[in-house]
Design a protein around this motif. Structure first.
Motif, mmCIF file in Angstrom:
data_model
loop_
_atom_site.group_PDB
_atom_site.id
_atom_site.type_symbol
_atom_site.label_atom_id
_atom_site.label_comp_id
_atom_site.label_asym_id
_atom_site.label_seq_id
_atom_site.Cartn_x
_atom_site.Cartn_y
_atom_site.Cartn_z
ATOM 1 N N ASP A 1 32.658 32.225 28.662
ATOM 2 C CA ASP A 1 33.045 31.781 30.004
ATOM 3 C C ASP A 1 33.175 32.959 30.962
ATOM 4 O O ASP A 1 32.686 32.916 32.098
ATOM 5 C CB ASP A 1 34.374 31.023 29.951
ATOM 6 C CG ASP A 1 34.175 29.543 29.677
ATOM 7 O OD1 ASP A 1 33.080 29.200 29.204
ATOM 8 O OD2 ASP A 1 35.097 28.750 29.937
ATOM 9 N N PHE A 2 33.835 34.012 30.509
ATOM 10 C CA PHE A 2 34.025 35.186 31.376
ATOM 11 C C PHE A 2 32.681 35.779 31.777
ATOM 12 O O PHE A 2 32.429 36.051 32.964
ATOM 13 C CB PHE A 2 34.863 36.241 30.659
ATOM 14 C CG PHE A 2 34.769 37.602 31.296
ATOM 15 C CD1 PHE A 2 35.425 37.882 32.488
ATOM 16 C CD2 PHE A 2 33.985 38.598 30.718
ATOM 17 C CE1 PHE A 2 35.317 39.130 33.093
ATOM 18 C CE2 PHE A 2 33.876 39.849 31.312
ATOM 19 C CZ PHE A 2 34.543 40.112 32.511
ATOM 20 N N VAL A 3 31.797 35.983 30.796
ATOM 21 C CA VAL A 3 30.510 36.617 31.092
ATOM 22 C C VAL A 3 29.684 35.724 32.014
ATOM 23 O O VAL A 3 29.023 36.204 32.951
ATOM 24 C CB VAL A 3 29.743 36.910 29.790
ATOM 25 C CG1 VAL A 3 28.398 37.570 30.100
ATOM 26 C CG2 VAL A 3 30.566 37.802 28.877
ATOM 27 N N ILE B 1 40.959 38.417 36.803
ATOM 28 C CA ILE B 1 40.566 39.724 37.353
ATOM 29 C C ILE B 1 41.781 40.386 38.006
ATOM 30 O O ILE B 1 42.000 41.606 37.869
ATOM 31 C CB ILE B 1 39.426 39.560 38.379
ATOM 32 C CG1 ILE B 1 38.158 39.009 37.724
ATOM 33 C CG2 ILE B 1 39.135 40.894 39.079
ATOM 34 C CD1 ILE B 1 37.582 39.884 36.652
ATOM 35 N N SER B 2 42.569 39.606 38.726
ATOM 36 C CA SER B 2 43.775 40.149 39.362
ATOM 37 C C SER B 2 44.755 40.675 38.321
ATOM 38 O O SER B 2 45.343 41.754 38.479
ATOM 39 C CB SER B 2 44.431 39.066 40.217
ATOM 40 O OG SER B 2 45.602 39.545 40.808
ATOM 41 N N GLY C 1 38.389 29.914 40.066
ATOM 42 C CA GLY C 1 39.734 30.362 40.432
ATOM 43 C C GLY C 1 40.436 31.052 39.287
ATOM 44 O O GLY C 1 41.078 32.099 39.461
ATOM 45 N N ASP C 2 40.316 30.475 38.057
ATOM 46 C CA ASP C 2 40.914 31.124 36.884
ATOM 47 C C ASP C 2 40.267 32.476 36.619
ATOM 48 O O ASP C 2 40.947 33.437 36.225
ATOM 49 C CB ASP C 2 40.735 30.219 35.652
ATOM 50 C CG ASP C 2 41.590 28.957 35.729
ATOM 51 O OD1 ASP C 2 42.553 28.947 36.526
ATOM 52 O OD2 ASP C 2 41.284 27.990 34.997
ATOM 53 N N ALA D 1 37.062 30.014 49.677
ATOM 54 C CA ALA D 1 37.148 28.559 49.514
ATOM 55 C C ALA D 1 36.615 28.119 48.163
ATOM 56 O O ALA D 1 37.198 27.268 47.491
ATOM 57 C CB ALA D 1 36.382 27.865 50.641
ATOM 58 N N VAL D 2 35.489 28.711 47.716
ATOM 59 C CA VAL D 2 34.919 28.351 46.418
ATOM 60 C C VAL D 2 35.883 28.729 45.298
ATOM 61 O O VAL D 2 36.077 27.979 44.327
ATOM 62 C CB VAL D 2 33.549 29.024 46.226
ATOM 63 C CG1 VAL D 2 33.038 28.820 44.809
ATOM 64 C CG2 VAL D 2 32.547 28.483 47.235
ATOM 65 N N ALA D 3 36.498 29.908 45.429
ATOM 66 C CA ALA D 3 37.450 30.357 44.411
ATOM 67 C C ALA D 3 38.663 29.436 44.325
ATOM 68 O O ALA D 3 39.243 29.244 43.256
ATOM 69 C CB ALA D 3 37.889 31.784 44.715
#
Length: 770
Positions: free
Chosen positions: A492-494, A390-391, A384-385, A375-377
């Motif tokens: 942002d990623f880290v 990661i996907s 979500g991004d 839900a948070v994602a």
């Protein structure tokens, strides 16, 4: 006219599956004469082996007879156990023997009352004795016919062995060897059959090959099996194999039913497709055994045509009827969040509640915890991004075996260099080969382990992406690798990597604890509460530690670093002033927002923990010397179970609670208990359950409430081992039998060869074939 148009036979042939699933309730049976003449004896043997249908745990309804309420007395099962059976649907008693042999002698000895009409004159139990009658009564004649049918010495099959003792001994050795082979294959979840089982084949399948190996190790066995055995009595045919497996499974199930002992239990159900895309429903019982220990046992796998609530309910009803279980003993239901399961109006939950209002439903805690993460994602765009990237990363890096090998080789090189410099310790179980795990919305804890692997393999992943960007042949993958390299070096990623690692690490401990079989509802509630408290502490005091981890990662891997006091630049609108600092954006808009969403999801998803039932259950907790004990709440808890506590029982309970709590608190053996499970176990060990039976009854009901469906999920994992792509034509019954033996090894290991041999010889359809 009959000369030209002969009368059609009313009897029809019955398939093998129909014989395996003969109706147990007398109300559902058809007359023996309606079966095909060649199958009637087989049907009779099936019923005689199963025995009379005696639902001892059923809540027998009372009917007004004259001025008194009367009901069926289960004690009659003990007096007339060989033939008396009870129909739950008709609330009447029947005679199994008279039903099976009634068509030999129609309407004699008043047999219709116990065959078609049913006996329900509960005030006159003498009719049961009168039904048996004298020596030559219809009932006693039927009993003799049953004995003759089942007596091995008078059966046709047994005629093959009615010779000298040497031949009988050879047969026993052969059968024992086949049973031993079945035992090994079932324990390991291995296939039985081979692609080519002919004598000329180099590999005749696991079963025959193991028989050959056994013969090579034992001269006595080698003299009587395979080529040295009679062609019609080798005990290795597929029919013999499935029969032996079925015997093992039936003994395991019988042992589990005996362990339940007609006491209260909880139902855990879930559905999943097998490798043949058949919809399978796994059924698990949760109960407290005679030693006060919570057990979760796999009871069976049911193939259904669809997963509608009505179909699932019908499948469960059939299972209960087949095993002589009563829905009235159900005290809990545990499912995932699917609408066909938990629907308040037409779901399986509501259908069962209509029959039994005390079968309380609890949504699987571990499933709810996974929904919190998902839900948070979904709700927070940046998170979500992050998971979308990661996907994409997994698709690019894991697209070929060559790229996976590059990750492994680079990881091995880094470990070797670290060991040579003394930076990495060595030892058993350390420095294992790693790979990226793909997260799944339905796989508990998968997101956390994916991110952990990403941190461990980060340098290797960067090298693979650089290789794909420069040397890749697929233009799409090259562009994706370029975009990923840019993103993986951003702040942002880290930041989101470290933040989600911290959040998922907190919830992973809760997830692992919830999946324990012996976990009780109070401990689960306490763990959820503790996790929410930790999240709240992290929100209030965890910012500095997160920033420290982010900066450390950025410095180690030479990624982007930012100054928190500078103005935040929105990458989507870089030319527009944001009028906020980086600190405000990452702390308030990201850190606080994500944690607030997580805490809110916890409160929304785990709404069951606030119900009055569980609040009253907490009063039984032994933690801190029974600090939560509340006599009024304990009495109120008993009111939730009117089937288990009458008004007189509740009055007695109220009088006994004062003595109970004083007695328990003064006993040092009850100090430092960690939960309801420990309390039940120690009460059994100290025999306190005899002194306080009503409290112990409440304790069992509380422990029966489900926490998670992890045991059911493990059953589906076992199904992937038992039924594979190369073993995808297994029949439903054979699959169920194999899974029962493979999963319930504790009971399976206790089944002796002698018990299996006896059940096998009692099976009416035993054939002596190749």
């Amino acid at each position: 006219m009959l000369k030209y148009f002969p009368k059609k036979s009313t009897s029809t042939s019955t398939s093998h599956n129909d014989l395996e699933n003969l109706p147990s309730d007398p109300a559902d049976r058809k007359r023996i004469s309606e079966y095909h003449p060649n199958e009637r004896d087989e049907v009779r043997r099936r019923y005689l082996i199963k025995g009379p249908y005696q639902p001892r745990g059923h809540k027998f309804p009372k009917t007004l007879t004259g001025d008194k309420l009367r009901r069926f007395n289960p004690y009659w099962f003990d007096l007339y156990g060989g033939w008396l059976e009870y129909s739950v649907k008709k609330d009447k008693a029947f005679c199994l023997l008279c039903y099976l042999f009634r068509d030999y002698t129609e309407n004699k000895g008043g047999s219709d009352e116990f065959v078609t009409k049913g006996f329900d004159t509960w005030k006159n139990p003498k009719r049961l004795t009168d039904h048996v009658g004298s020596v030559n009564s219809f009932h006693n004649n039927a009993s003799k016919m049953a004995d003759n049918l089942m007596r091995q010495g008078q059966s046709i099959v047994h005629a093959f062995y009615k010779q000298d003792d040497a031949l009988k001994n050879e047969y026993k050795i052969r059968l024992n060897a086949s049973i031993d082979v079945c035992r090994y294959l079932l324990r390991q979840g291995l296939p039985f059959r081979g692609h080519d089982e002919s004598v000329e084949s180099a590999n005749r399948g696991n079963f025959i090959e193991l028989v050959k190996y056994t013969a090579e190790q034992n001269k006595l066995v080698s003299e009587v099996v395979l080529e040295n055995a009679p062609k019609n009595n080798q005990m290795v045919s597929h029919k013999i194999q499935t029969d032996l497996v079925h015997c093992f499974a039936e003994e395991v199930i019988a042992s589990i039913i005996q362990e339940v002992n007609h006491d209260v239990f909880c139902l855990l159900v879930d559905e999943s497709a097998d490798v043949s895309t058949k919809e399978q429903v796994a059924v698990v019982f949760r109960f407290v055994d005679k030693d006060g220990i919570v057990k979760e046992r796999f009871i069976g796998l049911i193939h259904v045509q669809d997963t509608s609530s009505a179909t699932l309910k019908c499948a469960i009803d059939s299972l209960f009827t087949k095993r002589g279980l009563s829905m009235k003993k159900l005290r809990g239901q545990g499912y995932d969040g699917a609408s066909n399961m938990k629907g308040e109006f037409n779901g399986l939950r509501s259908l069962i509640l209509r029959e039994n209002s005390t079968a309380y439903y609890v949504h699987c805690f571990a499933h709810q915890l996974q929904l919190v993460v998902v839900a948070v994602a979904k709700k927070h765009f940046e998170v979500g991004d992050f998971f979308d990237m990661i996907s994409t990363l997994l698709n690019v890096v894991g697209a070929s075996c060559k790229r996976k090998d590059m990750v492994r080789e680079d990881q091995r090189r880094i470990i070797e260099e670290g060991i040579s410099r003394g930076e990495i310790k060595t030892g058993k179980g350390l420095n294992q080969e790693l790979s990226l795990q793909r997260p799944g919305n339905t796989r508990w804890g998968s997101h956390y382990y994916t991110l952990k692997r990403l941190v461990d393999l980060f340098p290797s992943i960067i090298k693979v992406l650089e290789y794909v960007q420069s040397e890749g042949t697929d233009g799409t993958k090259r562009r994706q690798a370029n975009g990923l390299l840019k993103y993986l070096h951003t702040f942002d990623f880290v930041f989101y990597l470290q933040l989600m690692l911290l959040l998922l690490g907190l919830t992973d401990n809760l997830s692992m604890a919830l999946q324990r079989k012996d976990q009780d509802i109070l401990n689960a509630m306490s763990l959820v509460k503790s996790t929410k408290q930790q999240l709240a502490k992290l929100r209030d005091n965890g910012w500095d530690s997160v920033v420290k981890k982010v900066n450390s990662f950025c410095e180690s891997h030479k990624t982007e670093l930012i100054i928190m006091e500078e103005e935040f630049v929105d990458p989507k609108k870089p030319r527009r002033k944001s009028n906020i600092t980086n600190l405000h954006h990452y702390q308030v808009e990201c850190f606080y927002t994500v944690l607030d969403m997580q805490i809110q999801e916890f409160n929304d998803r785990f709404d069951e923990v606030n119900t009055e039932l569980l609040a009253c259950t907490a009063s039984l907790s032994p933690i801190d010397s029974f600090h939560e004990f509340d006599q009024s709440k304990v009495v109120r808890l008993s009111e939730f179970y009117p089937e288990d506590f009458s008004s007189m029982d509740r009055i007695s309970l109220e009088h006994q609670l004062g003595i109970y709590i004083d007695n328990i608190r003064e006993d040092n053996r009850f100090a430092n208990l960690k939960g309801l499970g420990d309390l039940a176990r120690v009460m059994m060990e100290t025999k306190k359950h005899l002194s306080h039976p009503l409290v112990y009854r409440l304790l069992k009901l509380a422990l029966t409430l489900p926490v998670a469906t992890a045991t059911v999920e493990r059953c589906f994992s076992a199904m992937k081992i038992v039924k594979t792509t190369l073993r995808n034509r297994m029949g439903d019954q054979f699959l169920n039998d194999c899974m029962v033996c493979f999963i319930e090894k504790e009971h399976f290991n206790k089944v002796t060869n002698e018990v299996v041999m006896k059940r096998f010889q009692d099976m009416e359809d035993r054939r002596v074939v190749l």
